[in-house]
Scaffold this motif. Structure first.
Motif, PDB file in Angstrom:
ATOM      1  N   ALA A 180       0.456  -1.206   0.265  1.00  0.00           N
ATOM      2  CA  ALA A 180       0.022  -0.109   0.394  1.00  0.00           C
ATOM      3  C   ALA A 180       1.338   1.434  -0.159  1.00  0.00           C
ATOM      4  O   ALA A 180       0.393   2.089   0.082  1.00  0.00           O
ATOM      5  CB  ALA A 180      -0.986  -0.168   1.070  1.00  0.00           C
ATOM      6  N   GLY A 181       2.409   1.341   0.412  1.00  0.00           N
ATOM      7  CA  GLY A 181       3.018   2.457  -0.072  1.00  0.00           C
ATOM      8  C   GLY A 181       2.911   3.108   0.972  1.00  0.00           C
ATOM      9  O   GLY A 181       2.951   4.220   1.356  1.00  0.00           O
ATOM     10  N   VAL A 182       3.229   2.198   2.552  1.00  0.00           N
ATOM     11  CA  VAL A 182       3.147   3.403   3.968  1.00  0.00           C
ATOM     12  C   VAL A 182       4.544   4.101   4.114  1.00  0.00           C
ATOM     13  O   VAL A 182       3.996   4.669   4.384  1.00  0.00           O
ATOM     14  CB  VAL A 182       3.135   2.235   5.022  1.00  0.00           C
ATOM     15  CG1 VAL A 182       2.734   2.617   6.431  1.00  0.00           C
ATOM     16  CG2 VAL A 182       0.733   2.009   4.702  1.00  0.00           C
ATOM     17  N   GLY A 183       5.306   3.086   3.132  1.00  0.00           N
ATOM     18  CA  GLY A 183       7.082   3.374   3.612  1.00  0.00           C
ATOM     19  C   GLY A 183       6.546   4.961   3.472  1.00  0.00           C
ATOM     20  O   GLY A 183       7.434   5.921   3.585  1.00  0.00           O
ATOM     21  N   ASP A 184       6.292   5.025   1.890  1.00  0.00           N
ATOM     22  CA  ASP A 184       6.743   6.149   0.759  1.00  0.00           C
ATOM     23  C   ASP A 184       5.587   7.202   2.013  1.00  0.00           C
ATOM     24  O   ASP A 184       5.986   8.742   1.817  1.00  0.00           O
ATOM     25  CB  ASP A 184       5.554   6.539  -0.652  1.00  0.00           C
ATOM     26  CG  ASP A 184       6.667   5.273  -1.054  1.00  0.00           C
ATOM     27  OD1 ASP A 184       7.616   5.537  -0.806  1.00  0.00           O
ATOM     28  OD2 ASP A 184       6.230   4.805  -2.044  1.00  0.00           O
ATOM     29  N   VAL A 185       4.446   7.512   2.467  1.00  0.00           N
ATOM     30  CA  VAL A 185       3.641   8.089   3.495  1.00  0.00           C
ATOM     31  C   VAL A 185       3.943   8.388   4.698  1.00  0.00           C
ATOM     32  O   VAL A 185       4.461  10.067   4.934  1.00  0.00           O
ATOM     33  CB  VAL A 185       2.681   7.182   3.997  1.00  0.00           C
ATOM     34  CG1 VAL A 185       1.243   8.368   5.004  1.00  0.00           C
ATOM     35  CG2 VAL A 185       1.679   7.110   2.518  1.00  0.00           C
ATOM     36  N   ILE A 186       5.099   7.528   5.531  1.00  0.00           N
ATOM     37  CA  ILE A 186       5.622   7.795   6.447  1.00  0.00           C
ATOM     38  C   ILE A 186       7.259   9.136   6.053  1.00  0.00           C
ATOM     39  O   ILE A 186       7.218   9.640   7.284  1.00  0.00           O
ATOM     40  CB  ILE A 186       7.014   6.670   7.222  1.00  0.00           C
ATOM     41  CG1 ILE A 186       4.846   5.459   7.487  1.00  0.00           C
ATOM     42  CG2 ILE A 186       7.722   7.462   7.961  1.00  0.00           C
ATOM     43  CD1 ILE A 186       5.837   4.213   7.796  1.00  0.00           C
ATOM     44  N   ALA A 187       6.925   8.505   5.038  1.00  0.00           N
ATOM     45  CA  ALA A 187       8.451   9.709   4.661  1.00  0.00           C
ATOM     46  C   ALA A 187       7.916  10.491   4.613  1.00  0.00           C
ATOM     47  O   ALA A 187       9.094  11.624   4.359  1.00  0.00           O
ATOM     48  CB  ALA A 187       9.319   8.750   3.129  1.00  0.00           C
ATOM     49  N   GLY A 188       6.898  10.815   4.071  1.00  0.00           N
ATOM     50  CA  GLY A 188       6.420  12.423   3.784  1.00  0.00           C
ATOM     51  C   GLY A 188       6.161  12.909   5.064  1.00  0.00           C
ATOM     52  O   GLY A 188       6.430  14.164   5.231  1.00  0.00           O
ATOM     53  N   ILE A 189       5.755  12.159   5.635  1.00  0.00           N
ATOM     54  CA  ILE A 189       5.693  12.667   7.486  1.00  0.00           C
ATOM     55  C   ILE A 189       6.620  13.030   7.951  1.00  0.00           C
ATOM     56  O   ILE A 189       7.088  14.211   8.442  1.00  0.00           O
ATOM     57  CB  ILE A 189       4.742  11.590   8.080  1.00  0.00           C
ATOM     58  CG1 ILE A 189       3.397  11.763   7.441  1.00  0.00           C
ATOM     59  CG2 ILE A 189       4.708  12.245   9.466  1.00  0.00           C
ATOM     60  CD1 ILE A 189       2.289  10.746   8.473  1.00  0.00           C
ATOM     61  N   ILE A 190       7.646  11.736   7.899  1.00  0.00           N
ATOM     62  CA  ILE A 190       9.591  12.280   8.455  1.00  0.00           C
ATOM     63  C   ILE A 190       9.802  13.547   7.700  1.00  0.00           C
ATOM     64  O   ILE A 190      10.178  14.672   8.820  1.00  0.00           O
ATOM     65  CB  ILE A 190       9.439  11.383   9.117  1.00  0.00           C
ATOM     66  CG1 ILE A 190       8.696   9.407   9.550  1.00  0.00           C
ATOM     67  CG2 ILE A 190      11.590  11.532   9.115  1.00  0.00           C
ATOM     68  CD1 ILE A 190       8.688  10.704  10.765  1.00  0.00           C
ATOM     69  N   SER A 191      10.013  13.978   6.979  1.00  0.00           N
ATOM     70  CA  SER A 191      10.237  14.902   5.920  1.00  0.00           C
ATOM     71  C   SER A 191      10.297  16.218   6.489  1.00  0.00           C
ATOM     72  O   SER A 191      10.912  17.502   6.776  1.00  0.00           O
ATOM     73  CB  SER A 191       9.975  14.831   4.737  1.00  0.00           C
ATOM     74  OG  SER A 191       8.811  15.059   4.441  1.00  0.00           O
ATOM     75  N   ASN A 192       8.900  16.251   7.210  1.00  0.00           N
ATOM     76  CA  ASN A 192       7.936  17.845   8.048  1.00  0.00           C
ATOM     77  C   ASN A 192       8.797  17.507   9.011  1.00  0.00           C
ATOM     78  O   ASN A 192       8.460  18.897   9.811  1.00  0.00           O
ATOM     79  CB  ASN A 192       6.952  17.984   7.662  1.00  0.00           C
ATOM     80  CG  ASN A 192       6.071  17.794   6.611  1.00  0.00           C
ATOM     81  OD1 ASN A 192       6.637  17.817   5.124  1.00  0.00           O
ATOM     82  ND2 ASN A 192       5.261  17.323   6.420  1.00  0.00           N
TER      83      ASN A 192
END
Length: 307
Positions: A180-192
Protein backbone atom coordinates in the motif's frame (compact mmCIF):
# COMPACT_ATOMS: atom_id res chain seq x y z
CA UNK A 1 14.96 -29.60 -5.06
CA UNK A 2 12.83 -26.48 -4.75
CA UNK A 3 9.71 -28.52 -5.53
CA UNK A 4 10.76 -31.06 -2.90
CA UNK A 5 11.15 -28.30 -0.31
CA UNK A 6 7.71 -26.91 -1.09
CA UNK A 7 6.09 -30.33 -0.82
CA UNK A 8 7.82 -31.12 2.47
CA UNK A 9 6.84 -27.72 3.86
CA UNK A 10 3.25 -28.31 2.79
CA UNK A 11 3.33 -31.64 4.64
CA UNK A 12 4.23 -29.82 7.85
CA UNK A 13 1.41 -27.32 7.30
CA UNK A 14 -0.97 -30.26 6.97
CA UNK A 15 0.38 -31.78 10.21
CA UNK A 16 -0.18 -28.47 11.98
CA UNK A 17 -3.71 -28.32 10.62
CA UNK A 18 -4.44 -31.86 11.79
CA UNK A 19 -3.28 -30.95 15.31
CA UNK A 20 -5.71 -28.01 15.36
CA UNK A 21 -8.50 -30.15 13.91
CA UNK A 22 -7.94 -32.64 16.73
CA UNK A 23 -8.55 -29.84 19.23
CA UNK A 24 -11.71 -28.80 17.37
CA UNK A 25 -13.11 -32.33 17.36
CA UNK A 26 -12.35 -32.89 21.05
CA UNK A 27 -14.02 -29.64 22.02
CA UNK A 28 -17.11 -30.52 19.95
CA UNK A 29 -17.69 -33.67 22.00
CA UNK A 30 -17.21 -31.96 25.38
CA UNK A 31 -20.79 -31.41 26.51
CA UNK A 32 -19.77 -29.27 29.50
CA UNK A 33 -17.61 -26.84 27.48
CA UNK A 34 -18.75 -23.22 28.08
CA UNK A 35 -18.51 -22.30 24.37
CA UNK A 36 -18.44 -25.69 22.68
CA UNK A 37 -19.68 -24.84 19.19
CA UNK A 38 -17.79 -21.54 18.81
CA UNK A 39 -14.50 -22.93 20.10
CA UNK A 40 -14.80 -26.08 18.00
CA UNK A 41 -15.60 -24.06 14.88
CA UNK A 42 -12.64 -21.72 15.48
CA UNK A 43 -10.13 -24.56 15.64
CA UNK A 44 -11.63 -26.38 12.65
CA UNK A 45 -11.54 -23.19 10.55
CA UNK A 46 -7.94 -22.52 11.55
CA UNK A 47 -7.08 -26.14 10.73
CA UNK A 48 -8.56 -25.72 7.26
CA UNK A 49 -6.46 -22.61 6.55
CA UNK A 50 -3.30 -24.53 7.47
CA UNK A 51 -4.01 -27.94 5.97
CA UNK A 52 -5.89 -26.86 2.82
CA UNK A 53 -4.64 -23.30 2.36
CA UNK A 54 -2.81 -24.20 -0.84
CA UNK A 55 -5.92 -25.73 -2.40
CA UNK A 56 -8.67 -23.26 -1.53
CA UNK A 57 -8.99 -19.78 -3.13
CA UNK A 58 -7.40 -16.91 -1.22
CA UNK A 59 -10.80 -15.19 -0.98
CA UNK A 60 -12.18 -18.22 0.86
CA UNK A 61 -9.23 -18.16 3.23
CA UNK A 62 -9.96 -14.48 3.91
CA UNK A 63 -13.59 -15.28 4.72
CA UNK A 64 -12.51 -18.05 7.11
CA UNK A 65 -10.14 -15.66 8.89
CA UNK A 66 -12.95 -13.10 9.23
CA UNK A 67 -15.22 -15.76 10.71
CA UNK A 68 -12.53 -16.61 13.25
CA UNK A 69 -12.30 -12.92 14.08
CA UNK A 70 -16.06 -12.75 14.66
CA UNK A 71 -15.93 -15.75 16.98
CA UNK A 72 -13.12 -14.10 18.93
CA UNK A 73 -14.92 -10.75 19.05
CA UNK A 74 -17.99 -12.31 20.66
CA UNK A 75 -15.89 -14.30 23.15
CA UNK A 76 -16.89 -17.66 21.69
CA UNK A 77 -13.42 -19.20 21.94
CA UNK A 78 -12.64 -20.50 25.43
CA UNK A 79 -10.23 -22.94 27.01
CA UNK A 80 -12.78 -25.21 28.59
CA UNK A 81 -11.99 -27.83 31.18
CA UNK A 82 -8.50 -29.15 30.69
CA UNK A 83 -6.93 -31.33 33.35
CA UNK A 84 -3.35 -30.32 34.13
CA UNK A 85 -0.93 -32.71 35.78
CA UNK A 86 -1.01 -32.62 39.57
CA UNK A 87 1.88 -31.13 41.50
CA UNK A 88 2.87 -34.58 42.72
CA UNK A 89 2.95 -35.97 39.17
CA UNK A 90 4.99 -33.00 37.93
CA UNK A 91 7.54 -33.41 40.73
CA UNK A 92 7.80 -37.14 40.06
CA UNK A 93 8.42 -36.55 36.34
CA UNK A 94 10.94 -33.82 37.19
CA UNK A 95 12.93 -36.14 39.45
CA UNK A 96 12.86 -38.95 36.90
CA UNK A 97 13.84 -36.92 33.83
CA UNK A 98 15.89 -34.12 35.38
CA UNK A 99 18.07 -32.06 33.06
CA UNK A 100 17.36 -34.41 30.15
CA UNK A 101 14.19 -32.41 29.53
CA UNK A 102 16.34 -29.82 27.72
CA UNK A 103 17.60 -32.34 25.15
CA UNK A 104 14.53 -32.04 22.86
CA UNK A 105 14.68 -28.22 23.01
CA UNK A 106 18.38 -28.08 22.15
CA UNK A 107 17.89 -30.75 19.51
CA UNK A 108 15.16 -28.72 17.81
CA UNK A 109 17.40 -25.67 17.47
CA UNK A 110 20.48 -27.67 16.46
CA UNK A 111 18.74 -29.79 13.83
CA UNK A 112 16.99 -26.76 12.33
CA UNK A 113 20.29 -24.85 12.03
CA UNK A 114 22.11 -27.82 10.50
CA UNK A 115 19.41 -28.36 7.87
CA UNK A 116 19.21 -24.65 7.05
CA UNK A 117 22.98 -24.25 6.75
CA UNK A 118 24.07 -27.52 5.14
CA UNK A 119 21.15 -28.61 2.95
CA UNK A 120 19.22 -26.93 0.14
CA UNK A 121 15.91 -27.50 1.97
CA UNK A 122 15.91 -24.11 3.70
CA UNK A 123 15.14 -22.85 7.18
CA UNK A 124 11.38 -23.39 7.17
CA UNK A 125 11.67 -27.05 6.25
CA UNK A 126 14.48 -27.33 8.77
CA UNK A 127 12.20 -26.12 11.56
CA UNK A 128 9.53 -28.64 10.54
CA UNK A 129 11.94 -31.57 10.44
CA UNK A 130 13.51 -30.47 13.72
CA UNK A 131 10.09 -30.18 15.40
CA UNK A 132 9.14 -33.74 14.43
CA UNK A 133 12.57 -35.07 15.44
CA UNK A 134 12.51 -33.29 18.81
CA UNK A 135 9.00 -34.60 19.45
CA UNK A 136 10.25 -38.15 18.84
CA UNK A 137 13.17 -37.53 21.20
CA UNK A 138 10.82 -36.15 23.87
CA UNK A 139 8.52 -39.14 23.55
CA UNK A 140 11.49 -41.50 23.89
CA UNK A 141 12.79 -39.69 26.98
CA UNK A 142 9.43 -39.52 28.73
CA UNK A 143 8.17 -42.89 27.43
CA UNK A 144 4.99 -41.11 26.32
CA UNK A 145 2.74 -42.58 23.65
CA UNK A 146 1.21 -40.85 20.61
CA UNK A 147 -2.06 -40.29 22.51
CA UNK A 148 -0.30 -38.30 25.19
CA UNK A 149 1.51 -36.23 22.55
CA UNK A 150 -1.82 -35.42 20.90
CA UNK A 151 -3.47 -34.58 24.23
CA UNK A 152 -0.61 -32.30 25.28
CA UNK A 153 -0.75 -30.59 21.88
CA UNK A 154 -4.47 -30.07 22.41
CA UNK A 155 -3.83 -28.60 25.86
CA UNK A 156 -1.25 -26.19 24.48
CA UNK A 157 -3.56 -25.13 21.64
CA UNK A 158 -6.32 -24.30 24.10
CA UNK A 159 -4.04 -22.44 26.51
CA UNK A 160 -2.61 -20.32 23.70
CA UNK A 161 -6.06 -19.79 22.23
CA UNK A 162 -6.76 -17.08 19.68
CA UNK A 163 -3.37 -15.45 20.31
CA UNK A 164 -1.82 -18.24 18.24
CA UNK A 165 -3.08 -16.75 14.99
CA UNK A 166 -1.45 -13.35 15.57
CA UNK A 167 1.92 -14.15 13.91
CA UNK A 168 0.20 -15.08 10.62
CA UNK A 169 -2.05 -12.04 10.70
CA UNK A 170 0.81 -9.67 11.50
CA UNK A 171 2.97 -11.10 8.72
CA UNK A 172 0.13 -10.50 6.29
CA UNK A 173 -0.26 -6.98 7.67
CA UNK A 174 3.39 -6.26 6.87
CA UNK A 175 2.88 -7.30 3.24
CA UNK A 176 -0.24 -5.13 3.00
CA UNK A 177 1.58 -2.10 4.45
CA UNK A 178 4.44 -2.49 1.98
CA UNK A 179 2.15 -2.95 -1.02
CA UNK A 180 0.00 0.00 0.00
CA UNK A 181 3.02 2.32 0.08
CA UNK A 182 2.93 3.07 3.80
CA UNK A 183 6.70 3.66 3.66
CA UNK A 184 6.24 6.57 1.24
CA UNK A 185 3.58 8.09 3.48
CA UNK A 186 5.87 7.82 6.52
CA UNK A 187 8.73 9.42 4.57
CA UNK A 188 6.47 12.36 3.72
CA UNK A 189 5.47 12.83 7.35
CA UNK A 190 9.01 12.47 8.72
CA UNK A 191 10.42 14.94 6.16
CA UNK A 192 8.31 17.65 7.81
CA UNK A 193 9.66 16.80 11.27
CA UNK A 194 13.29 15.71 10.89
CA UNK A 195 15.70 18.56 10.05
CA UNK A 196 17.41 17.95 6.72
CA UNK A 197 21.03 16.85 7.12
CA UNK A 198 20.75 16.18 10.86
CA UNK A 199 22.28 12.75 11.42
CA UNK A 200 21.20 12.39 15.05
CA UNK A 201 17.60 13.25 14.21
CA UNK A 202 17.65 10.74 11.36
CA UNK A 203 19.07 8.01 13.59
CA UNK A 204 16.51 8.73 16.29
CA UNK A 205 13.69 8.61 13.75
CA UNK A 206 14.99 5.33 12.27
CA UNK A 207 15.47 3.56 15.61
CA UNK A 208 12.27 4.84 17.22
CA UNK A 209 10.34 4.15 14.01
CA UNK A 210 11.48 0.52 14.08
CA UNK A 211 10.57 0.21 17.76
CA UNK A 212 7.13 1.79 17.41
CA UNK A 213 6.17 -0.06 14.23
CA UNK A 214 7.36 -3.34 15.71
CA UNK A 215 5.16 -2.69 18.74
CA UNK A 216 2.20 -2.05 16.41
CA UNK A 217 2.83 -4.98 14.10
CA UNK A 218 4.34 -7.39 16.62
CA UNK A 219 7.05 -8.33 14.16
CA UNK A 220 10.37 -6.58 13.50
CA UNK A 221 10.71 -8.26 10.11
CA UNK A 222 7.37 -6.85 8.98
CA UNK A 223 8.31 -3.38 10.26
CA UNK A 224 11.80 -3.40 8.74
CA UNK A 225 10.81 -3.04 5.09
CA UNK A 226 8.34 -0.22 5.76
CA UNK A 227 10.57 1.80 8.10
CA UNK A 228 13.77 1.30 6.11
CA UNK A 229 12.06 2.47 2.92
CA UNK A 230 10.36 5.40 4.63
CA UNK A 231 13.04 6.55 7.09
CA UNK A 232 16.25 4.55 6.90
CA UNK A 233 17.16 5.17 3.27
CA UNK A 234 16.22 8.88 2.92
CA UNK A 235 17.23 10.09 6.39
CA UNK A 236 20.13 7.84 7.43
CA UNK A 237 21.72 5.97 4.52
CA UNK A 238 21.38 8.95 2.17
CA UNK A 239 23.48 10.95 4.64
CA UNK A 240 26.39 8.52 4.29
CA UNK A 241 25.62 5.76 6.79
CA UNK A 242 26.90 2.28 6.00
CA UNK A 243 23.73 0.44 4.89
CA UNK A 244 24.93 -2.90 6.30
CA UNK A 245 25.62 -1.53 9.78
CA UNK A 246 22.59 0.77 9.87
CA UNK A 247 20.25 -1.93 8.56
CA UNK A 248 21.51 -4.56 11.01
CA UNK A 249 21.16 -2.19 13.96
CA UNK A 250 17.70 -1.12 12.82
CA UNK A 251 16.57 -4.74 12.75
CA UNK A 252 17.85 -5.49 16.24
CA UNK A 253 16.40 -2.17 17.44
CA UNK A 254 13.04 -3.50 16.34
CA UNK A 255 13.45 -6.33 18.85
CA UNK A 256 13.40 -3.69 21.61
CA UNK A 257 9.83 -3.07 20.49
CA UNK A 258 9.17 -6.80 20.51
CA UNK A 259 9.96 -6.86 24.21
CA UNK A 260 7.40 -4.14 24.94
CA UNK A 261 4.27 -5.20 23.06
CA UNK A 262 1.52 -7.81 23.58
CA UNK A 263 1.26 -7.98 19.78
CA UNK A 264 4.46 -10.06 19.80
CA UNK A 265 2.41 -13.08 20.72
CA UNK A 266 5.17 -15.70 20.47
CA UNK A 267 7.36 -13.86 22.96
CA UNK A 268 4.99 -12.12 25.36
CA UNK A 269 1.54 -13.70 25.16
CA UNK A 270 2.39 -17.39 24.80
CA UNK A 271 4.50 -17.56 27.99
CA UNK A 272 1.66 -15.89 29.91
CA UNK A 273 -0.79 -18.52 28.65
CA UNK A 274 1.50 -21.51 29.07
CA UNK A 275 2.71 -20.50 32.54
CA UNK A 276 -0.82 -19.42 33.58
CA UNK A 277 0.45 -16.05 34.82
CA UNK A 278 -2.10 -13.84 36.57
CA UNK A 279 -0.79 -10.60 35.04
CA UNK A 280 -1.26 -10.71 31.23
CA UNK A 281 1.54 -8.14 30.88
CA UNK A 282 3.87 -9.76 33.40
CA UNK A 283 6.47 -10.74 30.81
CA UNK A 284 6.49 -7.26 29.26
CA UNK A 285 6.83 -5.61 32.67
CA UNK A 286 9.99 -7.60 33.42
CA UNK A 287 11.48 -6.91 29.98
CA UNK A 288 10.69 -3.19 29.80
CA UNK A 289 13.80 -1.79 31.57
CA UNK A 290 16.14 -3.89 29.43
CA UNK A 291 14.32 -2.87 26.25
CA UNK A 292 14.72 0.83 27.05
CA UNK A 293 18.42 0.42 27.84
CA UNK A 294 19.02 -1.45 24.58
CA UNK A 295 17.06 1.20 22.67
CA UNK A 296 19.46 3.90 23.91
CA UNK A 297 22.45 1.69 23.08
CA UNK A 298 21.18 1.20 19.52
CA UNK A 299 20.87 4.95 18.99
CA UNK A 300 24.47 5.45 20.14
CA UNK A 301 25.82 2.55 18.07
CA UNK A 302 24.11 3.66 14.89
CA UNK A 303 25.21 7.28 15.32
CA UNK A 304 28.86 6.56 16.06
CA UNK A 305 29.40 3.30 14.16
CA UNK A 306 27.32 3.52 10.99
CA UNK A 307 28.77 6.88 9.85
Amino acid sequence: MEAWSENILEFFFVLTGLSMAYTGVRVFFEKDHPARLGTSLFWVLLAVTFALGRLIPTAVTGILVMLMGVLTLFNQVKIGNIKPASEEESEAHSRRIGGKIFIPVVSLALIAILIAQFTPLGGQVGIGVAAVASLAIAMALTKAGPKMALDEGDRMNRQVGTVGILPQLLAALGVIFTTAGVGDVIAGIISNVVPEGNRLAGVLAYVLGMVIFTMIMGNAFAAFTVITAGIGIPFVIAQGADPVIAGALAMTAGYCGTLMTPMAANFNALPVALLEMKNPNGVIREQLPYALIMLAVHVALMYFWAF
